[in-house]
Scaffold this motif. Structure first.
Motif, PDB file in Angstrom:
ATOM      1  N   PHE A  88       0.784  -1.434   0.004  1.00  0.00           N
ATOM      2  CA  PHE A  88       0.021   0.053   0.011  1.00  0.00           C
ATOM      3  C   PHE A  88       0.878   1.139  -0.019  1.00  0.00           C
ATOM      4  O   PHE A  88       0.447   2.183  -0.399  1.00  0.00           O
ATOM      5  N   ALA A  89       1.958   1.258   0.585  1.00  0.00           N
ATOM      6  CA  ALA A  89       3.013   2.389   0.568  1.00  0.00           C
ATOM      7  C   ALA A  89       3.644   2.686  -0.594  1.00  0.00           C
ATOM      8  O   ALA A  89       4.139   3.844  -0.946  1.00  0.00           O
ATOM      9  N   MET A  90       3.378   1.723  -1.514  1.00  0.00           N
ATOM     10  CA  MET A  90       4.320   1.819  -2.793  1.00  0.00           C
ATOM     11  C   MET A  90       3.668   2.884  -3.754  1.00  0.00           C
ATOM     12  O   MET A  90       4.038   3.634  -4.710  1.00  0.00           O
ATOM     13  N   ARG A  91       2.316   3.314  -3.361  1.00  0.00           N
ATOM     14  CA  ARG A  91       1.435   4.352  -4.148  1.00  0.00           C
ATOM     15  C   ARG A  91       1.989   5.723  -3.786  1.00  0.00           C
ATOM     16  O   ARG A  91       1.603   6.676  -3.950  1.00  0.00           O
ATOM     17  N   MET A  92       2.701   5.705  -2.565  1.00  0.00           N
ATOM     18  CA  MET A  92       2.966   7.040  -1.707  1.00  0.00           C
ATOM     19  C   MET A  92       4.450   7.576  -2.313  1.00  0.00           C
ATOM     20  O   MET A  92       5.129   6.948  -2.784  1.00  0.00           O
ATOM     21  N   ASP A  93       4.613   8.908  -2.173  1.00  0.00           N
ATOM     22  CA  ASP A  93       5.888   9.364  -2.292  1.00  0.00           C
ATOM     23  C   ASP A  93       6.798   9.230  -1.056  1.00  0.00           C
ATOM     24  O   ASP A  93       6.548   8.513  -0.289  1.00  0.00           O
ATOM     25  N   VAL A  94       8.226   9.120  -1.398  1.00  0.00           N
ATOM     26  CA  VAL A  94       9.196   8.553  -0.470  1.00  0.00           C
ATOM     27  C   VAL A  94       8.774   9.202   0.935  1.00  0.00           C
ATOM     28  O   VAL A  94       8.985   8.221   1.964  1.00  0.00           O
ATOM     29  N   PRO A  95       8.606  10.328   1.253  1.00  0.00           N
ATOM     30  CA  PRO A  95       8.606  10.774   2.746  1.00  0.00           C
ATOM     31  C   PRO A  95       7.335  10.000   3.234  1.00  0.00           C
ATOM     32  O   PRO A  95       7.478   9.801   4.538  1.00  0.00           O
ATOM     33  N   GLU A  96       6.355   9.879   2.921  1.00  0.00           N
ATOM     34  CA  GLU A  96       5.085   9.275   3.352  1.00  0.00           C
ATOM     35  C   GLU A  96       5.163   7.777   3.459  1.00  0.00           C
ATOM     36  O   GLU A  96       5.132   7.278   4.485  1.00  0.00           O
ATOM     37  N   ALA A  97       5.839   7.075   2.250  1.00  0.00           N
ATOM     38  CA  ALA A  97       6.171   5.698   2.376  1.00  0.00           C
ATOM     39  C   ALA A  97       7.080   5.250   3.419  1.00  0.00           C
ATOM     40  O   ALA A  97       6.910   4.359   3.969  1.00  0.00           O
TER      41      ALA A  97
END
Length: 188
Positions: free
Chosen positions: A27-36
């Protein structure tokens, strides 16, 4: 130990068989690096990213990073992790870390010498390590000269820019973090 190749910091200890799915959930792969990055070890150690600080070191057991080639190194770098030390790395994961400029040293038996919160020093050029909290010390196989050169450059893309294979101004951008040094190193 040489000060230019020594990584020292607070240690976080993890066990064997940690795969890239546990480090970088789907699920984090859809986020930008800081959020992921807030989700590293989300299922394994909830809340860990709220406690890790710049300069901390991850020490882990065997088969660290098995699984897909998710670009986890960018998340560790964003969190400020200074190095990864494991008893054994998955080869694809190890390549990803080096390409991103994140030191990754193989040190068999290392998890038996550290506990969370200990301070450790690791010389990636000589392989000498020390638990500064307990005094335990040992020797791992040092990183090869080419890997040290890549790490000194900040990763493979900055090194290629330094050598003229990419525009030279790209090297500074890659080192600054504006462009991730492991851009494009996702699933193969």
């Amino acid at each position: 130990m040489s000060s230019t190749t020594v990584v020292s910091g607070r240690v976080w200890v993890f066990g064997d068989g940690l795969n890239t799915d546990a480090m970088y959930p789907a699920f984090a792969m859809r986020m930008d690096v800081p959020e992921a990055a807030k989700h590293v070890f989300y299922d394994v150690r909830p809340g860990w990213t709220e406690h890790v600080t710049h300069g901390d070191i991850v020490v882990a057991g065997t088969n660290f990073g098995l699984g897909s080639s998710r670009p986890v190194a960018s998340l560790f770098r964003h969190l400020g992790v200074a190095a990864l030390i494991a008893e054994e790395f998955n080869s694809l994961f190890l390549r990803n870390a080096v390409n991103a400029g994140l030191p990754a040293l193989t040190a068999p038996g290392i998890t038996g010498h550290f506990h969370d919160g200990d301070t450790g020093s690791f010389d990636i050029a000589t392989g000498v390590w020390r638990n500064d909290t307990t005094g335990a010390a040992g020797q791992a196989k040092p990183l090869p000269p080419l890997v040290l050169e890549i790490l000194e450059s900040g990763g493979v893309l900055p090194r290629l820019a330094e050598q003229g294979y990419l525009p030279p101004e790209l090297a500074d951008l890659l080192r600054s973090g504006i462009i991730p040094a492991d851009a494009g190193s996702g699933d193969a």
